[in-house]
Design a protein around this motif. Structure first.
Motif, PDB file in Angstrom:
ATOM      1  N   LEU A 240       5.427  -5.735  12.348  1.00 32.43           N
ATOM      2  CA  LEU A 240       5.629  -4.925  11.112  1.00 32.43           C
ATOM      3  C   LEU A 240       5.199  -3.335  10.936  1.00 32.43           C
ATOM      4  CD1 LEU A 240       5.162  -7.732   8.528  1.00 32.43           C
ATOM      5  CD2 LEU A 240       7.204  -7.125   9.640  1.00 32.43           C
ATOM      6  N   LEU A 245       0.462  -4.175   6.128  1.00 33.70           N
ATOM      7  CA  LEU A 245      -0.720  -4.325   5.271  1.00 33.70           C
ATOM      8  C   LEU A 245      -0.415  -4.415   3.639  1.00 33.70           C
ATOM      9  CD1 LEU A 245      -3.222  -1.926   7.041  1.00 33.70           C
ATOM     10  CD2 LEU A 245      -3.464  -4.477   7.079  1.00 33.70           C
ATOM     11  N   GLU A 274       7.561  -6.137   5.712  1.00 34.27           N
ATOM     12  CA  GLU A 274       8.447  -7.113   5.969  1.00 34.27           C
ATOM     13  C   GLU A 274       9.847  -6.264   5.773  1.00 34.27           C
ATOM     14  OE1 GLU A 274       5.645  -7.605   4.689  1.00 34.27           O
ATOM     15  OE2 GLU A 274       4.677  -9.623   5.398  1.00 34.27           O
ATOM     16  N   TYR A 427      -6.913   2.329  -0.505  1.00 30.97           N
ATOM     17  CA  TYR A 427      -7.644   1.211  -0.729  1.00 30.97           C
ATOM     18  C   TYR A 427      -8.607   1.350  -1.742  1.00 30.97           C
ATOM     19  CZ  TYR A 427      -6.136   0.772   4.392  1.00 30.97           C
ATOM     20  OH  TYR A 427      -5.599   0.829   5.612  1.00 30.97           O
ATOM     21  N   PHE A 496      -6.599   1.979  16.714  1.00 32.59           N
ATOM     22  CA  PHE A 496      -6.129   0.638  16.605  1.00 32.59           C
ATOM     23  C   PHE A 496      -6.625  -0.516  17.761  1.00 32.59           C
ATOM     24  CE2 PHE A 496      -2.437   1.647  13.595  1.00 32.59           C
ATOM     25  CZ  PHE A 496      -3.364   1.981  12.747  1.00 32.59           C
TER      26      PHE A 496
ATOM     27  N   PHE B   8       3.724 -14.559   4.954  1.00 29.92           N
ATOM     28  CA  PHE B   8       3.776 -13.134   5.218  1.00 29.92           C
ATOM     29  C   PHE B   8       3.718 -12.804   6.751  1.00 29.92           C
ATOM     30  CE2 PHE B   8       1.895 -13.525   1.101  1.00 29.92           C
ATOM     31  CZ  PHE B   8       2.717 -12.787   0.433  1.00 29.92           C
ATOM     32  N   ASN B   9       4.496 -11.788   7.181  1.00 27.65           N
ATOM     33  CA  ASN B   9       4.528 -11.150   8.700  1.00 27.65           C
ATOM     34  C   ASN B   9       5.209 -12.382   9.325  1.00 27.65           C
ATOM     35  OD1 ASN B   9       3.776 -10.149  11.311  1.00 27.65           O
ATOM     36  ND2 ASN B   9       2.594  -8.671   9.983  1.00 27.65           N
ATOM     37  N   PHE B  10       4.750 -12.565  10.574  1.00 26.90           N
ATOM     38  CA  PHE B  10       5.798 -13.536  11.383  1.00 26.90           C
ATOM     39  C   PHE B  10       5.546 -14.995  10.974  1.00 26.90           C
ATOM     40  CE2 PHE B  10       1.606 -12.774  13.548  1.00 26.90           C
ATOM     41  CZ  PHE B  10       1.172 -13.879  13.997  1.00 26.90           C
ATOM     42  N   ARG B  12       6.712 -16.108   8.605  1.00 25.72           N
ATOM     43  CA  ARG B  12       8.035 -16.370   7.896  1.00 25.72           C
ATOM     44  C   ARG B  12       9.062 -16.611   8.945  1.00 25.72           C
ATOM     45  NH1 ARG B  12       8.657 -11.194   3.671  1.00 25.72           N
ATOM     46  NH2 ARG B  12       6.914 -11.706   2.187  1.00 25.72           N
ATOM     47  N   ALA B  44      -5.338 -16.106   8.732  1.00 22.57           N
ATOM     48  CA  ALA B  44      -6.503 -15.559   8.791  1.00 22.57           C
ATOM     49  C   ALA B  44      -6.792 -15.280   7.235  1.00 22.57           C
ATOM     50  CB  ALA B  44      -6.599 -14.097   9.513  1.00 22.57           C
ATOM     51  N   ASN B  45      -6.229 -14.988   6.599  1.00 28.20           N
ATOM     52  CA  ASN B  45      -6.175 -14.627   5.027  1.00 28.20           C
ATOM     53  C   ASN B  45      -5.564 -15.606   4.310  1.00 28.20           C
ATOM     54  OD1 ASN B  45      -6.933 -11.716   6.192  1.00 28.20           O
ATOM     55  ND2 ASN B  45      -7.666 -11.717   4.117  1.00 28.20           N
ATOM     56  N   PHE B  68      -1.598 -15.243   5.364  1.00 26.98           N
ATOM     57  CA  PHE B  68      -1.426 -14.299   6.070  1.00 26.98           C
ATOM     58  C   PHE B  68      -1.838 -14.365   7.481  1.00 26.98           C
ATOM     59  CE2 PHE B  68      -1.504 -12.507   1.891  1.00 26.98           C
ATOM     60  CZ  PHE B  68      -0.756 -11.508   1.762  1.00 26.98           C
ATOM     61  N   PRO B  69      -1.329 -14.056   8.510  1.00 25.85           N
ATOM     62  CA  PRO B  69      -1.949 -14.036   9.937  1.00 25.85           C
ATOM     63  C   PRO B  69      -2.847 -12.881  10.163  1.00 25.85           C
ATOM     64  CG  PRO B  69       0.263 -12.816   9.942  1.00 25.85           C
ATOM     65  CD  PRO B  69      -0.168 -13.291   8.405  1.00 25.85           C
ATOM     66  N   LEU B  70      -3.772 -12.876  11.265  1.00 29.26           N
ATOM     67  CA  LEU B  70      -4.696 -12.018  11.355  1.00 29.26           C
ATOM     68  C   LEU B  70      -4.111 -10.535  11.455  1.00 29.26           C
ATOM     69  CD1 LEU B  70      -7.668 -11.346  11.257  1.00 29.26           C
ATOM     70  CD2 LEU B  70      -7.584 -11.702  13.891  1.00 29.26           C
ATOM     71  N   LEU B  71      -4.279  -9.559  10.628  1.00 25.84           N
ATOM     72  CA  LEU B  71      -3.776  -8.232  10.741  1.00 25.84           C
ATOM     73  C   LEU B  71      -4.853  -7.205  11.317  1.00 25.84           C
ATOM     74  CD1 LEU B  71      -2.231  -8.226   7.315  1.00 25.84           C
ATOM     75  CD2 LEU B  71      -1.171  -9.132   9.308  1.00 25.84           C
ATOM     76  N   ALA B  72      -4.363  -6.351  12.010  1.00 24.53           N
ATOM     77  CA  ALA B  72      -5.063  -5.247  12.601  1.00 24.53           C
ATOM     78  C   ALA B  72      -4.621  -3.807  11.906  1.00 24.53           C
ATOM     79  CB  ALA B  72      -5.189  -5.335  13.970  1.00 24.53           C
ATOM     80  N   GLY B  73      -5.387  -2.867  12.140  1.00 27.05           N
ATOM     81  CA  GLY B  73      -4.814  -1.496  11.733  1.00 27.05           C
ATOM     82  C   GLY B  73      -5.406  -1.115  10.500  1.00 27.05           C
ATOM     83  N   GLY B  74      -4.560  -0.338   9.931  1.00 27.53           N
ATOM     84  CA  GLY B  74      -4.871   0.351   8.641  1.00 27.53           C
ATOM     85  C   GLY B  74      -4.875   1.764   8.986  1.00 27.53           C
TER      86      GLY B  74
END
Lengths: 600, 74
Positions: A240, A245, A274, A427, A496, B8-10, B12, B44-45, B68-74
Motif C-alpha cells: 500500500l 498508515l 487501500e 501524527y 525505512f 486492513f491492508n492485505f 482484506r 499486530a494492532n 491491522f497487520p504489522l506496518l512499517a514506515g512513516g
C-alpha cells in the motif's frame, strides 16, 4: 567510486569557477558522511546568522559511505544548508538515482557558494564539470526541466532541479530529482534558487569498488532477505505504500483534521492506502537498490501516469483540509512536485490559511482577485493554491512565506502548526507523548522522520509497545530513535530499513570500508556528535530553548474527538531529561564538557 | 453473539473489508483471528470499539474489532 572518493567539488557561482579539494577521510569517518559531514562543513564555513537566502549561505550536497553501493537503499544523498524556513540548519535527503550518479562522477560532496548573476545549471560526468547557461530552463516545472536536460545530455543522465517554487524563493521550496523524488524539507530549493542554480545533472558512470566484493554481496543479500521477510517492509509497505498508515493512525485518534482542530477523520477510508491502491495505482516504484518499493505510480484524471502521494501528503491535502477526494490529493501532490514545494509545508500554509479564513482573519475581499476560496474541503481551490504558492501569485505570495509567517502577519502565529516555523507532519502529538518531544527537539524543526516514535508508540501489539499517553522514561526512547535516524541518514540509507538496527548498519558500512571502522558504540557516539553540532549551529543562529517547543494548541487544547480525546502533550515532563541525556544544559545549549567529550 | 470485524491492508485479501461474524460467548480477539484463518503473528494492532485492545481481550455482543497487520514506515 568507493565509500568516499575523497574529493570535494567547490563551485563559486559568482565567478562561475570551480575547484577540487581533498576530503579528509578522518573527518568523514568522525561525522560518518551525508548529513553528518554536511553539518560539519556548514558549521565550519558559514556564519549561522547569515540570511539563508543571501549569497553568504552555502548549499552543500553530500553523499554517505553507502551511497552508490550494493547495500539495500544505499542511494541517498543529503542537502545541507541554512534554512530560510526555520533560520536554523536544514538537512533534506532524497532517494531515487541521482545520489549514486553524483558519487559515480567522482565527488563526495559539492559546495555551492555565492550567487550566479544569471540562471545556470551544473553538469558533471566522470571527467567534466561544466557550469552552463540555464536561461532555457528558467520557469520550467520539474518534469519540463528534467525532460529538457535529458534531451541535451542523454537518457542515462540524472537530474536534480528546482521548480518555479525554488526560483521564486518559496520558503518551503524543495529540490526534485529523477522527476518525483524530493529533498523536501526546510526550503533547500529556495536556497538553490537564491543562487540562481536551476539544476545539477550527474552523469558519472564509475562502478563501486569493494575491498571484498564477495563479503559485501553476502551481507547485502542477507539484509535484503531480512527486509523481505519482515511483515512491514516485506508486505504491508510494498502493498500500500506509506499511505497504508492512514487507517491505523486515524483509528488511533492521532490523525489531525482541519489544521489540527480535530484528531480523527470520519472519511479516512476514502483517502487510505487501500483506496489509493484500489482506485489509482498503476504500479509500484523503487529507489536505487530498494527491495521495499514503497513508491507509487498512479493515474491522474486524464489517465496519465504520475508519482503517487505519500502518507503525509494524503493526510495534509486530505484530512487536514477536510478533503476526501483522493483524485485531488493526487493532483495537489503532482503540483507540489512540479512546482517544487514541500507537500507538508506548502499544505501546512494552505491549511493554516483555511483556519484563518474560518476564524475571520482572512476575508473574502483579500481573495477576490485570485477567484479562489479558502473554505474547508474546497478541493478545486486547494490545488490551484499550490500553483499560486509556487508562483508567488496573488495570495499565493503570502502562502509562500509558510504558515508561521502567514499567521504571524495576521497577529495570530498560534494557528501555525509548526515547530521552529516548519510544519508538523500527520501524527497528533497530544496523544503520542514521545512524538511531541521528537517534534520539539528536532534540529531541523517540525519533523517526524528524524526520530519517529510511531513505531514504538503506535505500531505493533499493545502488549509490546510503549504507552503513548505516558511521559515517564520517554526521553531515552526518543534519544535512541533520533540517534538511529541520524546514523541511517549519515550512512546514506533510507529510514525505512531501520529494522536492521544499529548492529546491521555497522555490519554493512564496515563491509564497504573493508575494515572495522565502527562499532555499535562508536557509531552512536558519532550520531551524538552530529546532533550536538547541529544543535550548536542552531544556538549560534539564535535559536533557544523557546524554540524547542510545540504549537500552543498541542500543549494547551485537549483533543476533542476520537479515542485520544482529552489529551495534551506534556512536553515539560520530558524535555529536561532529554537535554540531560544529550549533555546539553537546562537551556538546551551543549555543555563545554559535552563538546570536549565528542571532540567538537 | 454478533461482532463486526474491520480488516486492513492485505488482511482484506480474500476476506473483504468488513466481516460480520456470529461467535460464541467467551470468544477472544485471538479466537477471532483463528476463525478468520489469519496466520499467527501477522496481526499486530488490534482495536475494539476504537480503543487499543489485547489479543486475549474478551469480546461481547456488538463489538467492532479492527485488525491491522504489522506496518512499517512513516
Amino acid at each position: 567510486m568507493k565509500v568516499f572518493n575523497e574529493k570535494i567539488l567547490r563551485v563559486n557561482l559568482k565567478s562561475l569557477s570551480h575547484s577540487t579539494e581533498k576530503l579528509d577521510i578522518a573527518i568523514a569517518k568522525k561525522f560518518i558522511g551525508n548529513r553528518g559531514l554536511g553539518a560539519k562543513y556548514l558549521y565550519d564555513e558559514i556564519d549561522p546568522k547569515v540570511d539563508a537566502l543571501s549569497p553568504e549561505n552555502k548549499l552543500i550536497i553530500v553523499n554517505g559511505p553507502a551511497t552508490g553501493s550494493n547495500m539495500p537503499t544505499g542511494g541517498r544523498f543529503m542537502v545541507v544548508t541554512k534554512s530560510p524556513l526555520t533560520d536554523g540548519i536544514a538537512y533534506a535527503n532524497s532517494g531515487g538515482f541521482w545520489g549514486p550518479a553524483f558519487k559515480a562522477s567522482g565527488y563526495d560532496m559539492m559546495i555551492l557558494e555565492n550567487k550566479a548573476d544569471k540562471p545556470v545549471y551544473i553538469y558533471l560526468d566522470d571527467d567534466t564539470v561544466e557550469i552552463k547557461d540555464a536561461a532555457f530552463l528558467w520557469g520550467k516545472t520539474a518534469t519540463e526541466t528534467t525532460d529538457a536536460l535529458l534531451e541535451v545530455h542523454g537518457e542515462k543522465a540524472k537530474v536534480l532541479c528546482i521548480g518555479p517554487g525554488g526560483e521564486n524563493l518559496a520558503r518551503m521550496a524543495s529540490m526534485m530529482n529523477d522527476y518525483d523524488r524530493t529533498a523536501g524539507r526546510g526550503g533547500v530549493g529556495a536556497v538553490m534558487g537564491s543562487k540562481n542554480v536551476k539544476a545539477i545533472v550527474a552523469n558519472g558512470k564509475s562502478a563501486f569498488e569493494y575491498p571484498d566484493a564477495a563479503k559485501a554481496k553476502e551481507i547485502a543479500s542477507a539484509k535484503v532477505k531480512f527486509l523481505r521477510e519482515q511483515p512491514g517492509t516485506g508486505k504491508a509497505l510494498p502493498e500500500l505504500g506509506t499511505a497504508m498508515l492512514v487507517n491505523l493512525v486515524n483509528a488511533s485518534g492521532v490523525f489531525p483534521t482541519k489544521n489540527w482542530q480535530g484528531s480523527q477523520y470520519e472519511k479516512a477510508e476514502e483517502i487510505s492506502g487501500e483506496a489509493l491502491r484500489d482506485r489509482f495505482l498503476v504500479k509500484r516504484s523503487a529507489c536505487y537498490r530498494c527491495p521495499v518499493a514503497c513508491g507509487r505510480v498512479v493515474k491522474d484524471a486524464n489517465g496519465e501516469e504520475i508519482g503517487g502521494p505519500e502518507f503525509e501528503t494524503v493526510w495534509m491535502f486530505g484530512a487536514n483540509m477536510d478533503n476526501d477526494d483522493l483524485a485531488y490529493i493526487n493532483m495537489a501532490n503532482e503540483l507540489c512536485n512540479e512546482y517544487g514545494v514541500d507537500t507538508i509545508s506548502a499544505g501546512g500554509a494552505i491549511a493554516c490559511a483555511m483556519e484563518l479564513y474560518q476564524r475571520g482573519y482572512i476575508k473574502d475581499e483579500e481573495l477576490a482577485a485570485d477567484g479562489l476560496s479558502l473554505k474547508w474541503g474546497d478541493k478545486e481551490s486547494m490545488v490551484k493554491w499550490v500553483k499560486k504558492l509556487g508562483l508567488r501569485e496573488g495570495f499565493g505570495d503570502k502562502l509562500a512565506e509558510g504558515s508561521y509567517r502567514l499567521a504571524e502577519s495576521y497577529g495570530v502565529p498560534e494557528y501555525s502548526m509548526t515547530v521552529k516555523k516548519q510544519d508538523l507532519p500527520a501524527y497528533d502529538a497530544r496523544a503520542m507523548q514521545g512524538q511531541g518531544l521528537n517534534y520539539a527537539t528536532c534540529t531541523r524543526g517540525g519533523c517526524h522522520i528524524k526520530g519517529n516514535m510511531l513505531p514504538t508508540e503506535v505500531l505493533g501489539p499493545v502488549e509490546t509497545r510503549l504507552d503513548r499517553f505516558n511521559t515517564e522514561g520517554r526521553a531515552p526512547h526518543v534519544r535512541n530513535a533520533v540517534n538511529l535516524a541520524t546514523i541511517t541518514d549519515s550512512l546514506g540509507f533510507c529510514i525505512f530499513i531501520r529494522g536492521v538496527g544499529i548492529p546491521g548498519f555497522v555490519e554493512m558500512v564496515n563491509a564497504l570500508y573493508g575494515e572495522e571502522v565502527y562499532t555499535p558504540e562508536s557509531i552512536v557516539e558519532a550520531a551524538e556528535r552530529i546532533l550536538t553540532l547541529e544543535k550548536l549551529f542552531n544556538t549560534k543562529a539564535g535559536l533557544t530553548k523557546a524554540d524547542d517547543t510545540l504549537p500552543p494548541r498541542l500543549l494547551n487544547e485537549p483533543i476533542v474527538d476520537g479515542p485520544s480525546k482529552g489529551h495534551v502533550n506534556r512536553l515539560g515532563e520530558m524535555l529536561p531529561e532529554y537535554y540531560e541525556l544529550r549533555g546539553w544544559d537546562s537551556e538546551g545549549v551543549p555543555k563545554p564538557e559535552t563538546l570536549a567529550a565528542l571532540g567538537l | 453473539m454478533k461482532v463486526e470485524v474491520l480488516l486492513f491492508n492485505f488482511l482484506r485479501d480474500g476476506r473483504g473489508k468488513v466481516v460480520s461474524m456470529d461467535v460464541n460467548e467467551g470468544t477472544t480477539v485471538n479466537d477471532l483471528i483463528r476463525l478468520l484463518e489469519i496466520e499467527d503473528d501477522v496481526v499486530a494492532n488490534v482495536l475494539v470499539n476504537q480503543a487499543d485492545a489485547e489479543f486475549f481481550s474478551l469480546l461481547k455482543e456488538g463489538d467492532s474489532v479492527s485488525l491491522f497487520p504489522l506496518l512499517a514506515g512513516g
